[in-house]
Design a protein around this motif. Structure first.
Motif, PDB file in Angstrom:
ATOM      1  N   LEU A  98       4.479   3.537  -1.247  1.00  0.00           N
ATOM      2  CA  LEU A  98       4.891   2.878  -0.101  1.00  0.00           C
ATOM      3  C   LEU A  98       6.348   2.812   0.256  1.00  0.00           C
ATOM      4  O   LEU A  98       6.313   2.816   1.210  1.00  0.00           O
ATOM      5  CB  LEU A  98       4.195   1.107  -0.864  1.00  0.00           C
ATOM      6  N   ALA A  99       7.121   2.528  -1.436  1.00  0.00           N
ATOM      7  CA  ALA A  99       8.567   3.157  -0.837  1.00  0.00           C
ATOM      8  C   ALA A  99       9.201   4.001  -0.387  1.00  0.00           C
ATOM      9  O   ALA A  99       9.830   4.102   0.924  1.00  0.00           O
ATOM     10  CB  ALA A  99       9.171   1.803  -1.673  1.00  0.00           C
ATOM     11  N   ARG A 100       8.417   4.976  -0.355  1.00  0.00           N
ATOM     12  CA  ARG A 100       8.776   6.306  -0.181  1.00  0.00           C
ATOM     13  C   ARG A 100       8.199   6.608   1.214  1.00  0.00           C
ATOM     14  O   ARG A 100       9.605   7.077   2.059  1.00  0.00           O
ATOM     15  CB  ARG A 100       8.840   7.608  -1.236  1.00  0.00           C
ATOM     16  N   GLU A 101       7.031   6.007   1.603  1.00  0.00           N
ATOM     17  CA  GLU A 101       6.620   6.713   2.472  1.00  0.00           C
ATOM     18  C   GLU A 101       6.831   5.688   4.255  1.00  0.00           C
ATOM     19  O   GLU A 101       7.552   6.367   4.986  1.00  0.00           O
ATOM     20  CB  GLU A 101       4.643   6.492   2.990  1.00  0.00           C
ATOM     21  N   THR A 102       6.650   4.077   3.864  1.00  0.00           N
ATOM     22  CA  THR A 102       7.675   3.883   4.730  1.00  0.00           C
ATOM     23  C   THR A 102       8.674   3.962   4.988  1.00  0.00           C
ATOM     24  O   THR A 102       9.786   3.998   6.083  1.00  0.00           O
ATOM     25  CB  THR A 102       6.942   2.119   4.497  1.00  0.00           C
ATOM     26  N   GLU A 103      10.020   4.298   3.978  1.00  0.00           N
ATOM     27  CA  GLU A 103      10.789   4.918   4.355  1.00  0.00           C
ATOM     28  C   GLU A 103      11.488   6.066   4.964  1.00  0.00           C
ATOM     29  O   GLU A 103      11.561   6.309   6.206  1.00  0.00           O
ATOM     30  CB  GLU A 103      11.994   5.298   2.810  1.00  0.00           C
ATOM     31  N   HIS A 104      11.075   6.635   4.848  1.00  0.00           N
ATOM     32  CA  HIS A 104      10.659   8.123   4.887  1.00  0.00           C
ATOM     33  C   HIS A 104      10.050   8.816   6.561  1.00  0.00           C
ATOM     34  O   HIS A 104      10.889   8.792   7.339  1.00  0.00           O
ATOM     35  CB  HIS A 104       9.705   9.231   4.987  1.00  0.00           C
ATOM     36  N   ALA A 105       8.896   7.112   6.900  1.00  0.00           N
ATOM     37  CA  ALA A 105       8.656   7.470   8.309  1.00  0.00           C
ATOM     38  C   ALA A 105       9.258   5.947   9.312  1.00  0.00           C
ATOM     39  O   ALA A 105       9.102   5.742  10.479  1.00  0.00           O
ATOM     40  CB  ALA A 105       7.495   6.817   8.465  1.00  0.00           C
ATOM     41  N   GLY A 106      10.746   5.677   8.556  1.00  0.00           N
ATOM     42  CA  GLY A 106      11.283   5.177   8.773  1.00  0.00           C
ATOM     43  C   GLY A 106      10.434   3.375   9.598  1.00  0.00           C
ATOM     44  O   GLY A 106      10.407   2.426  10.502  1.00  0.00           O
ATOM     45  N   VAL A 107       9.815   2.752   8.787  1.00  0.00           N
ATOM     46  CA  VAL A 107       8.472   1.563   8.983  1.00  0.00           C
ATOM     47  C   VAL A 107       9.287   0.269   8.355  1.00  0.00           C
ATOM     48  O   VAL A 107       9.475   0.199   6.851  1.00  0.00           O
ATOM     49  CB  VAL A 107       7.394   1.843   8.704  1.00  0.00           C
ATOM     50  N   ALA A 108       9.437  -0.919   9.317  1.00  0.00           N
ATOM     51  CA  ALA A 108       9.561  -1.964   8.444  1.00  0.00           C
ATOM     52  C   ALA A 108       8.265  -2.484   7.438  1.00  0.00           C
ATOM     53  O   ALA A 108       6.899  -2.349   8.581  1.00  0.00           O
ATOM     54  CB  ALA A 108       9.629  -3.122   9.245  1.00  0.00           C
ATOM     55  N   THR A 109       8.637  -3.397   6.431  1.00  0.00           N
ATOM     56  CA  THR A 109       7.180  -3.620   6.131  1.00  0.00           C
ATOM     57  C   THR A 109       7.234  -4.565   5.168  1.00  0.00           C
ATOM     58  O   THR A 109       8.541  -4.488   3.960  1.00  0.00           O
ATOM     59  CB  THR A 109       6.877  -2.109   4.144  1.00  0.00           C
ATOM     60  N   VAL A 110       6.349  -5.175   4.881  1.00  0.00           N
ATOM     61  CA  VAL A 110       6.147  -6.605   4.681  1.00  0.00           C
ATOM     62  C   VAL A 110       4.909  -6.854   3.420  1.00  0.00           C
ATOM     63  O   VAL A 110       4.275  -6.856   3.933  1.00  0.00           O
ATOM     64  CB  VAL A 110       5.689  -7.572   5.287  1.00  0.00           C
ATOM     65  N   MET A 111       5.376  -6.737   2.416  1.00  0.00           N
ATOM     66  CA  MET A 111       3.840  -7.103   1.220  1.00  0.00           C
ATOM     67  C   MET A 111       4.107  -8.138   0.486  1.00  0.00           C
ATOM     68  O   MET A 111       5.317  -8.302   0.438  1.00  0.00           O
ATOM     69  CB  MET A 111       4.649  -5.874   0.123  1.00  0.00           C
ATOM     70  N   VAL A 112       3.081  -8.654   0.727  1.00  0.00           N
ATOM     71  CA  VAL A 112       2.804  -9.707  -0.288  1.00  0.00           C
ATOM     72  C   VAL A 112       1.986  -9.990  -2.157  1.00  0.00           C
ATOM     73  O   VAL A 112       0.786  -8.501  -1.933  1.00  0.00           O
ATOM     74  CB  VAL A 112       1.774 -10.556   0.425  1.00  0.00           C
ATOM     75  N   THR A 113       2.506  -9.871  -2.728  1.00  0.00           N
ATOM     76  CA  THR A 113       1.868  -9.636  -4.526  1.00  0.00           C
ATOM     77  C   THR A 113       2.651 -11.044  -4.926  1.00  0.00           C
ATOM     78  O   THR A 113       3.657 -11.410  -5.469  1.00  0.00           O
ATOM     79  CB  THR A 113       2.964  -8.438  -4.680  1.00  0.00           C
ATOM     80  N   HIS A 114       1.188 -10.851  -6.020  1.00  0.00           N
ATOM     81  CA  HIS A 114       2.377 -11.857  -7.389  1.00  0.00           C
ATOM     82  C   HIS A 114       2.500 -11.023  -8.557  1.00  0.00           C
ATOM     83  O   HIS A 114       2.706 -10.989  -9.362  1.00  0.00           O
ATOM     84  CB  HIS A 114       0.260 -12.631  -7.643  1.00  0.00           C
ATOM     85  N   ASP A 115       2.595  -9.563  -8.137  1.00  0.00           N
ATOM     86  CA  ASP A 115       2.473  -8.786  -8.868  1.00  0.00           C
ATOM     87  C   ASP A 115       4.325  -8.586  -9.297  1.00  0.00           C
ATOM     88  O   ASP A 115       5.310  -7.089  -8.866  1.00  0.00           O
ATOM     89  CB  ASP A 115       2.138  -7.482  -8.893  1.00  0.00           C
TER      90      ASP A 115
END
Length: 148
Positions: free
Chosen positions: A111-128
């Motif tokens: 997720l981190a790699r692909e969203t950085e590559h695509a220039g996408v702002a990402t919001v992730m919700v996790t308990h992990d």
């Protein structure tokens, strides 16, 4: 915005990665992505489905249906499906909930790699909390208040 305009905006600008994958059981991995391009009415401008599956490590399983994939593989297809329309925002809900520790790290790194590559702002919700090292910024919600 009117409801139809909101729907169009979400479809064209926001990608969703669901906790359970929410893949269509009758469609192969490649067809999951092709359907999104079709729904977005994109003849050009959307990402190439086969190339995107290769980028998430699923090229060899493009013709498999969800029941033939592991949990991590389903998440990879879900990530690719969310990115296929070149969204400007990606919303990710508990992407590691059904995965073991090693697969959790793989999925969040992807997720981190692909969203950085695509220039996408990402919001992730996790308990992990184990996967937070892969995130650019961490904000906690404690008793309904944001911190961080």
């Amino acid at each position: 915005m009117k409801p139809a305009a909101r729907t169009t905006y979400r479809r064209e600008h926001i990608g969703f990665v669901f906790q359970s994958g929410n893949l269509l059981p009758a469609l192969t991995a490649i067809d999951q992505l092709r359907l999104m391009n079709h729904l977005n009415r994109r003849k050009t401008g959307g990402r190439d489905a086969e190339q995107l599956l290769a980028e998430v490590g699923m090229a060899g399983k493009a013709r498999r249906r969800p029941h033939q994939l592991s949990g991590g593989e389903r998440q990879r297809v879900g990530i690719a499906r969310a990115l296929i329309g070149n969204p400007s925002l990606l919303l990710v809900d508990e992407p590691t909930a059904a995965l073991d520790r090693a697969r959790s790290h793989e999925v969040v790194e992807l997720l981190a790699r692909e969203t950085e590559h695509a220039g996408v702002a990402t919001v992730m919700v996790t308990h992990d909390t184990d996967v937070l090292q892969h995130c650019g910024r961490v904000v906690e919600m404690i008793d309904g208040k944001l911190s961080g």
